[in-house]
Design an enzyme around this catalytic site. Structure first.
Site, PDB file in Angstrom:
ATOM      1  N   ARG A  50      18.109 -22.424  11.444  1.00  0.00           N
ATOM      2  CA  ARG A  50      19.063 -21.695  12.200  1.00  0.00           C
ATOM      3  C   ARG A  50      18.652 -20.342  12.729  1.00  0.00           C
ATOM      4  O   ARG A  50      18.789 -19.886  13.707  1.00  0.00           O
ATOM      5  CB  ARG A  50      20.419 -21.893  11.767  1.00  0.00           C
ATOM      6  CG  ARG A  50      21.406 -21.425  12.797  1.00  0.00           C
ATOM      7  CD  ARG A  50      22.974 -21.573  12.298  1.00  0.00           C
ATOM      8  NE  ARG A  50      23.255 -20.731  11.111  1.00  0.00           N
ATOM      9  CZ  ARG A  50      24.280 -21.122  10.270  1.00  0.00           C
ATOM     10  NH1 ARG A  50      25.121 -22.140  10.686  1.00  0.00           N
ATOM     11  NH2 ARG A  50      24.619 -20.397   9.269  1.00  0.00           N
ATOM     12  N   LYS A 149      23.721 -17.032  15.527  1.00  0.00           N
ATOM     13  CA  LYS A 149      24.254 -16.180  14.508  1.00  0.00           C
ATOM     14  C   LYS A 149      23.851 -14.939  14.685  1.00  0.00           C
ATOM     15  O   LYS A 149      22.768 -14.432  13.967  1.00  0.00           O
ATOM     16  CB  LYS A 149      23.888 -17.005  13.146  1.00  0.00           C
ATOM     17  CG  LYS A 149      25.156 -16.540  12.197  1.00  0.00           C
ATOM     18  CD  LYS A 149      25.165 -17.588  10.993  1.00  0.00           C
ATOM     19  CE  LYS A 149      25.591 -16.968   9.785  1.00  0.00           C
ATOM     20  NZ  LYS A 149      26.972 -16.542  10.122  1.00  0.00           N
ATOM     21  N   GLU A 182      36.678 -22.893  16.582  1.00  0.00           N
ATOM     22  CA  GLU A 182      36.556 -22.508  15.108  1.00  0.00           C
ATOM     23  C   GLU A 182      37.271 -21.498  14.665  1.00  0.00           C
ATOM     24  O   GLU A 182      38.034 -20.877  15.606  1.00  0.00           O
ATOM     25  CB  GLU A 182      35.051 -22.647  14.933  1.00  0.00           C
ATOM     26  CG  GLU A 182      34.631 -21.333  15.655  1.00  0.00           C
ATOM     27  CD  GLU A 182      32.964 -20.955  15.438  1.00  0.00           C
ATOM     28  OE1 GLU A 182      32.287 -21.936  14.418  1.00  0.00           O
ATOM     29  OE2 GLU A 182      32.439 -20.296  16.411  1.00  0.00           O
TER      30      GLU A 182
HETATM   31  N1  PXG Z   1      31.576 -20.567  12.433  1.00  0.00           N
HETATM   32  C1  PXG Z   1      31.145 -19.089  12.637  1.00  0.00           C
HETATM   33  C2  PXG Z   1      31.734 -18.248  13.548  1.00  0.00           C
HETATM   34  C3  PXG Z   1      30.760 -18.565  11.439  1.00  0.00           C
HETATM   35  O1  PXG Z   1      30.225 -17.337  11.521  1.00  0.00           O
HETATM   36  C4  PXG Z   1      30.389 -20.758  10.492  1.00  0.00           C
HETATM   37  C5  PXG Z   1      31.245 -21.113  11.407  1.00  0.00           C
HETATM   38  C6  PXG Z   1      30.306 -21.553   9.418  1.00  0.00           C
HETATM   39  O2  PXG Z   1      28.756 -21.715   9.175  1.00  0.00           O
HETATM   40  P1  PXG Z   1      27.830 -22.297   7.972  1.00  0.00           P
HETATM   41  O3  PXG Z   1      26.451 -22.434   8.279  1.00  0.00           O
HETATM   42  O4  PXG Z   1      28.108 -21.024   6.876  1.00  0.00           O
HETATM   43  O5  PXG Z   1      28.489 -23.287   7.281  1.00  0.00           O
HETATM   44  C7  PXG Z   1      30.096 -19.299  10.274  1.00  0.00           C
HETATM   45  C8  PXG Z   1      29.635 -18.803   9.072  1.00  0.00           C
HETATM   46  C9  PXG Z   1      31.045 -13.668   6.183  1.00  0.00           C
HETATM   47  C10 PXG Z   1      30.064 -15.021   6.432  1.00  0.00           C
HETATM   48  O6  PXG Z   1      30.302 -12.607   5.691  1.00  0.00           O
HETATM   49  C11 PXG Z   1      30.279 -15.632   7.504  1.00  0.00           C
HETATM   50  C12 PXG Z   1      29.816 -16.660   7.731  1.00  0.00           C
HETATM   51  C13 PXG Z   1      28.819 -17.272   6.607  1.00  0.00           C
HETATM   52  C14 PXG Z   1      28.484 -16.481   5.714  1.00  0.00           C
HETATM   53  C15 PXG Z   1      29.304 -15.182   5.416  1.00  0.00           C
HETATM   54  O7  PXG Z   1      32.251 -13.601   6.732  1.00  0.00           O
HETATM   55  N2  PXG Z   1      29.960 -17.428   8.855  1.00  0.00           N
END
Ligand code: PXG
Length: 289
Positions: A50, A149, A182
């Site tokens: 990703r 991301k 989301e």
């Molecule tokens: N949507 C968004 C907008 C995200 O930022 C997810 C979904 C979930 O994706 P994953 O691949 O993690 O299952 C994310 C991921 C933080 C933090 O510091 C945020 C994420 C991941 C790790 C840490 O708040 N967001």
């Protein structure tokens, strides 16, 4: 703490980058949040895939290939000797001038931080959390791909501010067509009549790695999981709601806009998935320690 910057390790106090880095000046860069469970890095390949895809979308050349990046992540985990940790992997555009042009920047910078994380208190996994609907729409594909991301999270941060002002930990974002997308850092799932639903990529989600894991786990447990356009109506009338994300893992939602979901308690299917996901994290992963 030992922080990796472009191949060299620095202590927390010495880990510094230029104020001319376009990651700081413009949020120009990409990142990943990755977990280490029992000394093993969870789904590293998927996170790196990703990261490279995000970088490609913004035309950012990552200076390390997949193999070298894997080695750098493993080495940083080893140096920090944390069996259960959170890895923040950042690639910024690098140092440039006071102007947007990314092609005037020097080489991209790679930063790897390994630290502890706990997003929500343990009790929330048992009792569920409260969320609100945000008035902030998720960035549309026509503006900037929400699948990237990137280091620019202001769209989500605006929605997080609404949550904090409302005294709840998360807020739910919709798209311009009124469909559920989301939360600010997590994907969302609904359970209705023992079937599991989650918004499709086309609504504008970040395609979560935890989301993919949970879809697989749920299907292996015999549930029907579908990607479906969901409205506020679908969520208000759902039997269960839960969120998935690297930091949050799998967590039940019991109140949305002050309305109890189902009977207002975490549902059986959600709690089963919370447990099954935890078990998966113990079994899987690339050994680092
Ligand atoms: N949507 C968004 C907008 C995200 O930022 C997810 C979904 C979930 O994706 P994953 O691949 O993690 O299952 C994310 C991921 C933080 C933090 O510091 C945020 C994420 C991941 C790790 C840490 O708040 N967001």
């Amino acid at each position: 703490m030992q922080i990796y910057i472009n191949g060299t390790f620095y202590s927390k106090n010495d880990a510094k980058i230029s104020v001319f880095d376009h990651g700081l000046l413009y949020g120009d860069g990409v990142f990943e949040g990755i977990r280490v469970y029992s000394g093993k890095v969870f789904r590293l390949k998927e996170h790196l895939d990703r990261l490279y895809e995000s970088a490609r979308y913004i035309m950012l050349n990552v200076p390390l290939d997949h193999k070298k990046m894997t080695e750098a992540v493993i080495e940083t985990v080893k140096k920090n000797k944390l069996a259960d940790a959170y890895i923040r992997l950042i690639v910024t555009r690098g140092t440039g001038g006071l102007g947007l042009d990314p092609f005037k920047c020097e080489a991209a910078q790679v930063i790897i931080i390994v630290d502890k994380i706990q997003l929500y208190p343990e009790a929330m996994y048992e009792h569920g959390l409260e969320i609100i609907s945000s008035s902030i729409l998720r960035t549309p594909e026509s503006s900037f791909s929400p699948r990237v991301k990137s280091l620019n999270y202001l769209n989500n941060i605006m929605a997080k501010i609404e949550a904090v002002h409302a005294g709840v930990p998360e807020s739910l974002m919709f798209n311009a067509d009124g469909f559920v997308v989301e939360c600010t850092g997590d994907n969302i799932f609904a359970v209705s009549n023992n079937e599991i639903f989650t918004p499709p990529t086309s609504t504008g989600i970040l395609e979560g790695i935890t989301r993919d894991c949970v879809i697989d786990i749920a299907r292996n447990l015999g549930y029907t999981v579908s990607e479906k356009l969901l409205t506020r109506h679908d969520l208000y009338t759902a039997d269960e709601l839960f969120l998935t994300g690297t930091a949050a893992e799998v967590i039940p939602v019991v109140l949305l806009d002050k309305r109890p979901i189902g009977n207002g308690k975490p549902g059986a299917i959600t709690l089963g998935l919370v447990k099954a996901f935890k078990e998966l994290t113990k079994r899987e992963g690339l050994p680092a320690l």
